[in-house]
Design an enzyme around this catalytic site. Structure first.
Site, mmCIF file in Angstrom:
data_model
loop_
_atom_site.group_PDB
_atom_site.id
_atom_site.type_symbol
_atom_site.label_atom_id
_atom_site.label_comp_id
_atom_site.label_asym_id
_atom_site.label_seq_id
_atom_site.Cartn_x
_atom_site.Cartn_y
_atom_site.Cartn_z
ATOM 1 N N ARG A 101 -11.705 -13.041 12.348
ATOM 2 C CA ARG A 101 -12.539 -12.482 13.405
ATOM 3 C C ARG A 101 -13.953 -12.251 12.878
ATOM 4 N NH1 ARG A 101 -10.328 -9.544 17.549
ATOM 5 N NH2 ARG A 101 -12.488 -9.304 18.212
ATOM 6 N N HIS A 109 -10.651 -13.402 26.149
ATOM 7 C CA HIS A 109 -10.914 -12.906 24.791
ATOM 8 C C HIS A 109 -11.323 -14.098 23.900
ATOM 9 C CE1 HIS A 109 -11.050 -10.287 21.501
ATOM 10 N NE2 HIS A 109 -9.803 -9.886 21.415
ATOM 11 N N CYS A 154 -2.438 -11.487 17.775
ATOM 12 C CA CYS A 154 -3.827 -11.015 17.722
ATOM 13 C C CYS A 154 -3.947 -9.572 17.244
ATOM 14 C CB CYS A 154 -4.488 -11.184 19.083
ATOM 15 S SG CYS A 154 -3.637 -10.335 20.423
ATOM 16 N N ASP A 202 1.787 -11.712 21.973
ATOM 17 C CA ASP A 202 0.931 -10.532 22.076
ATOM 18 C C ASP A 202 1.788 -9.389 22.611
ATOM 19 O OD1 ASP A 202 -1.267 -8.880 22.102
ATOM 20 O OD2 ASP A 202 -2.283 -9.858 23.787
ATOM 21 N N ARG A 251 -17.326 -4.952 25.067
ATOM 22 C CA ARG A 251 -15.861 -4.953 25.135
ATOM 23 C C ARG A 251 -15.490 -3.996 26.262
ATOM 24 N NH1 ARG A 251 -11.307 -5.757 21.581
ATOM 25 N NH2 ARG A 251 -9.680 -4.196 21.868
ATOM 26 N N GLN A 298 -11.425 -13.959 19.923
ATOM 27 C CA GLN A 298 -10.107 -14.021 19.309
ATOM 28 C C GLN A 298 -9.633 -15.459 19.192
ATOM 29 O OE1 GLN A 298 -7.937 -11.304 18.172
ATOM 30 N NE2 GLN A 298 -7.072 -13.134 17.225
#
Length: 319
Positions: free
Chosen positions: A306, A143, A278, A238, A116, A146
């Site tokens: 997730r 991502h 998210c 987001d 990450r 996600q």
């Protein structure tokens, strides 16, 4: 016949990297979602599913995290393996060691790597140097973990994916890039509304449109949130300023002031729309409290998934 197809798909995924959804065929993306749902059912039923017994996942974090760290660490444990947290500041990569060298060394110790980080090139270089699977846990460009969890969540709530419309209102960031790619692979229609100067990456837009032609999906980019959200099955947003963009917060608040998802804007979506985010969220900024905490919101189902989506990724490529 279905069993044979699943076996072929399972074999096609073994040993591969998971960097961007565009790298996978539509049937492979759907296989991973179905596998995530199956593993979730097993976990809920208390059925053992130690598909990665004695395997070790190295988890490199150059960006802080709640959901990514906990879900990967718990996930590899539930699959019978173990996770090793590796802070970017503690590794020699943080002191100038070439990424290739780090990748080669870690490949001698581990069975998989999750990273990450900020720059997407780091993930690509790590994957090129590694001889074990590499998973993109998030970059500034993409991502994919996600998005996979998000579409798993939609499937669980709607019973289908193909033909649904997802509307994304907000910044053209890494999350929307992966959502776009996923929608194209899954035969979904997507509309994106952003202020001028905050559009999704042009190359990813083109890749999405190229892939959409294969599945009957579509992508529409516009400025008007009402236009984007009209008759949407899923409404998504987001934060306006992502990690590393804190200095732009005030500037972005002005640019995105007309892009808040609130009760008035949500009226343009379908009556049974799902709201998704998210996380982490800033209530009162990109979304009103009434929407994010309302009856249409499935944000915590997303967060839970997730765990299951990432277990599916690990099980598919590390087994």
């Amino acid at each position: 016949m279905q069993g044979t197809l699943n076996e072929e798909l399972a074999l096609s995924l073994k040993g591969r990297d998971f960097l961007m959804l565009v790298d996978f065929k539509p049937e492979e993306v759907r296989y991973l979602i179905d596998l995530a749902i199956d593993l979730k059912q097993k976990q809920k039923a208390g059925e053992p599913h130690q598909l990665l017994k004695n395997k070790t996942l190295g988890m490199i974090f150059e960006k802080s995290s709640t959901r990514t760290r906990v879900s990967f660490e718990v996930g590899i444990y539930q699959l019978g393996g173990q996770g090793l947290f590796l802070s970017g500041s503690d590794l020699q990569i943080g002191r100038g060691e070439p990424i290739w060298d780090t990748a080669q060394v870690l490949s001698r110790y581990l069975d998989g790597i999750m990273i990450r980080t900020f720059e997407h090139r780091k993930v690509v270089e790590l994957a090129r140097g590694a001889t074990i699977p590499v998973i993109n846990g998030l970059t500034d460009l993409s991502h994919p973990c996600q998005a996979l969890a998000d579409y798993q969540t939609v499937l669980e709530h709607k019973g289908r994916l193909e033909g649904l419309k997802i509307a994304y209102i907000g910044d053209g960031n890494n999350v929307v890039h992966s959502l776009m790619m996923g929608a194209a692979k899954l035969g979904m229609h997507m509309s994106v509304a952003t202020p001028e100067g905050y559009e999704p990456d042009a190359n990813i837009v083109q890749q999405t449109k190229d892939n959409a032609s294969e599945t009957g999906a579509s992508l529409h980019i516009c400025r008007d949130p009402k236009e984007a959200i009209a008759d949407a099955d899923i409404v998504y947003t987001d934060v306006w300023a992502s990690m590393g963009q804190e200095a732009e917060q005030k500037e972005r608040e002005i640019a995105f002031s007309a892009y808040q998802i609130n009760e008035d804007l949500a009226k343009y979506a379908k009556k049974d729309y799902l709201f998704m985010h998210c996380l982490p969220a800033h209530r009162g900024e990109e979304v009103s409290e009434g929407v994010i905490d309302g009856a249409h919101s499935i944000i915590f189902d997303q967060a839970e998934n997730r765990l299951h989506a990432q277990k599916a990724i690990m099980a598919a490529i590390m087994s």
